[in-house]
Design an enzyme around this catalytic site. Sequence first.
Site, PDB file in Angstrom:
ATOM      1  N   GLY A 140       0.825  -1.190   0.000  1.00 18.21           N
ATOM      2  CA  GLY A 140       0.000   0.000   0.000  1.00 18.21           C
ATOM      3  C   GLY A 140       0.868   1.251   0.000  1.00 18.21           C
ATOM      4  O   GLY A 140       2.107   1.188   0.042  1.00 18.21           O
ATOM      5  N   GLU A 182       3.842   0.464  -4.468  1.00 18.98           N
ATOM      6  CA  GLU A 182       3.666   1.794  -5.029  1.00 18.98           C
ATOM      7  C   GLU A 182       4.965   2.609  -4.876  1.00 18.98           C
ATOM      8  O   GLU A 182       5.108   3.313  -3.880  1.00 18.98           O
ATOM      9  CB  GLU A 182       2.489   2.481  -4.348  1.00 18.98           C
TER      10      GLU A 182
END
Length: 407
Positions: A140, A182
């Site tokens: 995340g 990410e």
Amino acid sequence: MKPRALPTLLAALALLTAGVVPAAVAAPPADSRVVAAGKRVVGYFTEWGVYDRNYHVKNIKTSGSAAKLTNIVYAFGNTTGGRCAMGDAYAATDKFYDAAGSVDGVADTWDTGALRGNFNQLRKLKKQYPNIKVVWSFGGWTWSGGFTDAAKNPTAFANSCYSLVEDPRWADVFDGIDIDWEYPNACGLSCDASGPNAFNNVISALRTRFGSSALVTAAITADGTNGGKIDATNYAVAAQKLDWIMPMTYDYFGAFNAQGPTAPHSPLTSYAGIPQAGFHSDAAIQKLKSKGIPAAKILLGIGFYGRGWTGVTQAAPGGRATGAAPGKYEAGIEDYKLISTRCPSTGTVGGTAYAFCNGQWWGYDTPATIRNKMVYANNQGLGGAFFWELSGDTTAGALVTAVKTIG
């Protein structure tokens, strides 16, 4: 599907994606429903949602969403020291649920070694809905920095993930693992310079360790620009080992650019005046397909929330702002269940909706625009759709219903 339904929807979609049109155009016939996006309806459940948001696994059932989901992505586990690690162990395995709060109406016990928390509630949900498969997502936005170390020794990383996901105390809860990096070889909260093959190396190690019968999936960038984040990594080779891939086709625009221009955070297509070319869902989908990733492995992403600005005087997209609009949990962001009633949609642009009220400008998807996005997903041959995240929906699961069915 009734013979008249598809031409009607395609005509509406053409109008929607051409530019700004009245919101009413988006509404499909109410009497026609077919299964959307073919195969998969995948929803995120956030570990921390049990706190301020007061959203629990039982709500997946009571909202009617459990009956419509094929998969749940449990977010997030941590990545630290090149290893998979627990996020919030209390919420995951220890939080007590009484009979009223439990999926099956049976209270947790304090017996030594008893599993409680979200994991136990997911176990109970799967017993009632055995076709739901659950993957544990790691990374995340906040915890992606650890993937740089993971890429230095992918085998050790995969071994640690397997040991955690397949821990005997909750091995039956999870059907595999999801990676939300990410971003590999690019910048998110932190920057990575592991090279274009690092992502594939990590995914390959996970597939080897988890085996062919487990789900191995990934959420990835949806940057469709030339030379952007999709181009920075060899996603196509990694996709061969993945069951599916989830380009995060939302958060393209928002009050992280405090002065605007106002733009919907999840446009399906480009439109006149879009602030950044390549920042829309179709650009990402077409780029991934052009790299050889099978459409059936690609899921379309939907956001169950809006992003908004304040200090806006212009109702149409492209206006200036003075900052982020107020949100219950975070400035500039609001759950659909709240923003849809506080600032109802006033128009559509690029295949999504926007709203203007009291000096605030918001972009978000509605059931009507989601159904039209599912028409697009079907026409593109995509493998389904996924959404962030379950707690943003209404108590009756209006958005999950829209993902599940199209007009």
